[in-house]
Write an enzyme that holds these catalytic residues in place. Structure first.
Site, PDB file in Angstrom:
ATOM      1  N   GLU A 242     -69.314  18.512  59.487  1.00  0.00           N
ATOM      2  CA  GLU A 242     -68.231  19.240  58.822  1.00  0.00           C
ATOM      3  C   GLU A 242     -68.357  19.254  57.298  1.00  0.00           C
ATOM      4  O   GLU A 242     -67.452  18.837  56.567  1.00  0.00           O
ATOM      5  CB  GLU A 242     -66.889  18.639  59.256  1.00  0.00           C
ATOM      6  N   GLU A 350     -68.613  19.804  71.080  1.00  0.00           N
ATOM      7  CA  GLU A 350     -67.321  19.122  71.237  1.00  0.00           C
ATOM      8  C   GLU A 350     -66.291  20.010  71.936  1.00  0.00           C
ATOM      9  O   GLU A 350     -65.114  19.967  71.654  1.00  0.00           O
ATOM     10  CB  GLU A 350     -66.788  18.675  69.870  1.00  0.00           C
TER      11      GLU A 350
HETATM   12  O1  G3I Z   1     -58.889   2.092  67.990  1.00  0.00           O
HETATM   13  C1  G3I Z   1     -57.708   2.197  67.193  1.00  0.00           C
HETATM   14  C2  G3I Z   1     -56.591   1.388  67.832  1.00  0.00           C
HETATM   15  O2  G3I Z   1     -56.940   0.011  67.793  1.00  0.00           O
HETATM   16  C3  G3I Z   1     -55.292   1.624  67.034  1.00  0.00           C
HETATM   17  O3  G3I Z   1     -54.243   0.939  67.679  1.00  0.00           O
HETATM   18  C4  G3I Z   1     -55.015   3.130  67.055  1.00  0.00           C
HETATM   19  C5  G3I Z   1     -53.751   3.482  66.312  1.00  0.00           C
HETATM   20  O4  G3I Z   1     -54.001   3.455  64.948  1.00  0.00           O
HETATM   21  O5  G3I Z   1     -56.115   3.829  66.403  1.00  0.00           O
HETATM   22  C6  G3I Z   1     -57.298   3.664  67.152  1.00  0.00           C
HETATM   23  O6  G3I Z   1     -58.344   4.363  66.486  1.00  0.00           O
HETATM   24  C7  G3I Z   1     -58.245   5.771  66.648  1.00  0.00           C
HETATM   25  C8  G3I Z   1     -59.563   6.268  67.266  1.00  0.00           C
HETATM   26  O7  G3I Z   1     -59.553   7.698  67.374  1.00  0.00           O
HETATM   27  C9  G3I Z   1     -59.747   5.695  68.665  1.00  0.00           C
HETATM   28  O8  G3I Z   1     -58.734   6.179  69.513  1.00  0.00           O
HETATM   29  C10 G3I Z   1     -58.122   6.380  65.261  1.00  0.00           C
HETATM   30  O9  G3I Z   1     -56.849   6.029  64.738  1.00  0.00           O
HETATM   31  C11 G3I Z   1     -58.206   7.898  65.379  1.00  0.00           C
HETATM   32  O10 G3I Z   1     -58.230   8.478  64.074  1.00  0.00           O
HETATM   33  C12 G3I Z   1     -59.503   8.291  66.058  1.00  0.00           C
HETATM   34  O11 G3I Z   1     -59.490   9.697  66.240  1.00  0.00           O
HETATM   35  C13 G3I Z   1     -60.768  10.256  66.526  1.00  0.00           C
HETATM   36  C14 G3I Z   1     -61.074  11.282  65.418  1.00  0.00           C
HETATM   37  O12 G3I Z   1     -62.313  11.935  65.697  1.00  0.00           O
HETATM   38  C15 G3I Z   1     -61.221  10.610  64.077  1.00  0.00           C
HETATM   39  O13 G3I Z   1     -62.337   9.722  64.180  1.00  0.00           O
HETATM   40  C16 G3I Z   1     -60.706  10.959  67.882  1.00  0.00           C
HETATM   41  O14 G3I Z   1     -60.579   9.997  68.919  1.00  0.00           O
HETATM   42  C17 G3I Z   1     -61.992  11.755  68.090  1.00  0.00           C
HETATM   43  O15 G3I Z   1     -61.890  12.547  69.281  1.00  0.00           O
HETATM   44  C18 G3I Z   1     -62.208  12.706  66.912  1.00  0.00           C
HETATM   45  O16 G3I Z   1     -63.420  13.354  67.110  1.00  0.00           O
HETATM   46  C19 G3I Z   1     -63.803  14.226  66.017  1.00  0.00           C
HETATM   47  C20 G3I Z   1     -65.314  14.199  65.940  1.00  0.00           C
HETATM   48  O17 G3I Z   1     -65.733  12.879  65.712  1.00  0.00           O
HETATM   49  C21 G3I Z   1     -65.786  15.138  64.853  1.00  0.00           C
HETATM   50  N1  G3I Z   1     -65.295  16.499  65.106  1.00  0.00           N
HETATM   51  C22 G3I Z   1     -63.837  16.577  65.199  1.00  0.00           C
HETATM   52  C23 G3I Z   1     -63.355  15.666  66.313  1.00  0.00           C
HETATM   53  C24 G3I Z   1     -61.858  15.782  66.448  1.00  0.00           C
HETATM   54  O18 G3I Z   1     -61.215  15.305  65.316  1.00  0.00           O
END
Ligand code: G3I
Length: 426
Positions: A242, A350
């Site tokens: 991105e 994705e």
């Molecule tokens: O693991 C922690 C947990 O311990 C905590 O209690 C919880 C609440 O804060 O957060 C959890 O981490 C979250 C993680 O996903 C695992 O569930 C993060 O906050 C959250 O920001 C993270 O979101 C991910 C996001 O990328 C940001 O990394 C999504 O699962 C994931 O599907 C999404 O994927 C991205 C690709 O990597 C790049 N392209 C876009 C796509 C969608 O945003």
């Protein structure tokens, strides 16, 4: 290269009922249709057997009387001309209590009859999924789902810098290693994701007061460590994730602001030095349809290619939504063609399609997924098709969006059948 898995398993609904026959459309070039299944009819007996009829293009392939809950392994083969065929499995008879059959491990095999002219090298397009390797994914019914219905995985979050390099030079590989090793133990391929992204960065990076040279060193160390650590286990990477803003300009990430636009070629250069055999992708969203962002991405990859930057391909994320206008398949095909003309391989990386959770929208959702799968299948440059989430329980879009190929009970939706058929249409 991991050998392609056996013919696709269409892991069917766990139950077929007298009220709802199973109908699957297959299009393929193989010359034989084969079917194996384990079937049982709980609640039925010899006085009230359940009659199961399997037909292909309205011609009966197999008729079976199920008389008990004893599981029966069934199989049948029939030579078929290449093309589209409709498989129908219907139930009749029985009595109210036994009007259901449980079918699982239903495999619709596509094989060649002896002596048939091979239809030419069949292109295998791996169907992969984002994977967190959570207990539900690994052990529960969905663990079976990943093993039987997917060919590869992308660690959804575990390889992100914020989770791995928690302090400069301090790396935590346990979780990503577990995901990579789990997938590979099942014979699945792994796509590394992401190396350089504007978000999910550790505090020590975001809070740092970096000179250009220092931040380049940070990025170089990170890329070299990750790619070297996974060399031989991960054969392709989202090197840059991105990089563009919605208007097509360079996203003002810390990397762009401190290092400048050169952070992109530098990242590919360092990834290539760490593993010259790996395929290196630039992964983006909303650049697969006409517009400024698409044009900017075509220009960027063209420029990188012309400068002999070791970039191999473009990842089309495909986070779509049924509340938005339907994807115009011709526009999508044209966008892919632009990237291919620029010398790029393509992956859909994705895919998910947000719905309102209704059964009705599952049909529309299948159409949207199928558009991407057909476009992928239409070009030999498309090397992988990844959906973002094993099933609706795992989707970052939220369970209510029902955005993936399998519902919360790990049952395949029409979208899975449509994607599998489109990818196998080669
Ligand atoms: O693991 C922690 C947990 O311990 C905590 O209690 C919880 C609440 O804060 O957060 C959890 O981490 C979250 C993680 O996903 C695992 O569930 C993060 O906050 C959250 O920001 C993270 O979101 C991910 C996001 O990328 C940001 O990394 C999504 O699962 C994931 O599907 C999404 O994927 C991205 C690709 O990597 C790049 N392209 C876009 C796509 C969608 O945003």
């Amino acid at each position: 290269m991991i050998a392609p898995p056996p013919p696709p398993v269409i892991h069917q609904i766990k139950q077929i009922t007298t009220a709802a026959p199973l109908v699957v459309t297959l299009s393929h070039r193989a010359a034989t249709f084969g079917l194996t299944m384990n079937a049982k009819a709980a609640g039925c007996n010899r006085d009230h057997p359940l009659k199961m009829v399997v037909s292909v293009d309205k011609k009966q392939l197999m008729t079976v009387r199920l008389k008990s809950s004893k599981t029966r392994a069934l199989s049948a083969d029939r030579p078929l001309k290449p093309g589209r065929h409709k498989v129908r499995i219907s139930l009749s008879g029985g009595r109210r209590r036994c009007a259901r059959a449980t079918v699982d491990e239903l495999r619709l095999k596509l094989t060649l009859v002896p002596g048939a002219t091979p239809p030419g090298p069949k292109r295998f397009i791996p169907l992969a999924t984002a994977f967190t390797s959570s207990p539900a994914e690994r052990v529960g019914a969905s663990g079976d789902l990943f093993r039987t219905s997917f060919d590869g995985l992308t660690p959804e979050n575990a390889m992100k810098m914020t989770y791995v390099e928690t302090a400069r030079g301090t790396y935590h590989f346990e979780t990503p290693d577990a995901i990579v090793d789990y997938g590979r133990a099942l014979g699945k391929s792994v796509h590394g994701h992401p190396l350089v992204w504007h978000t999910q960065l550790p505090g020590w990076v975001l809070r740092g007061k970096w000179s250009r040279g220092d931040l380049e060193a940070v990025m170089h160390e990170w890329i070299n460590t990750m790619v070297t650590h996974y060399k031989g286990r991960v054969s392709e990477w989202d090197v840059i994730n991105e990089p563009l803003s919605d208007d097509g300009t360079l996203r003002p990430s810390i990397w762009a602001q401190v290092i400048g636009p050169d952070y992109i070629p530098l990242a590919f250069k360092w990834a290539h030095e760490a593993d010259p055999t790996a395929k290196l992708y630039l992964n983006e969203y909303d650049a697969e349809l006409p517009g400024k962002k698409h044009d900017a991405l075509v220009a960027l990859v063209t420029k990188l290619r012309k400068a002999d930057v070791p970039i191999d391909g473009v990842g089309i994320q495909g986070h779509w939504n049924l509340q938005a206008p339907p994807i115009n398949e011709a526009d999508l095909r044209a966008a892919v063609r632009d990237f291919v003309k620029a010398g790029m391989l393509i992956q859909f990386t994705e895919l998910d399609v947000v719905t309102d959770g209704s059964a009705l929208q599952q049909i529309t959702q299948a159409d949207e997924f199928a558009k991407a799968a057909r476009v992928c299948q239409s070009t030999t440059a498309c090397t992988r098709f990844t959906v973002w989430g094993l099933d609706d329980n795992m989707s970052w879009r939220g369970v209510g969006s029902a955005a993936t190929l399998f519902d919360r009970s790990y049952t395949p939706k029409p979208a899975f059948i449509a994607v599998r058929a489109a990818l196998d249409a080669g």
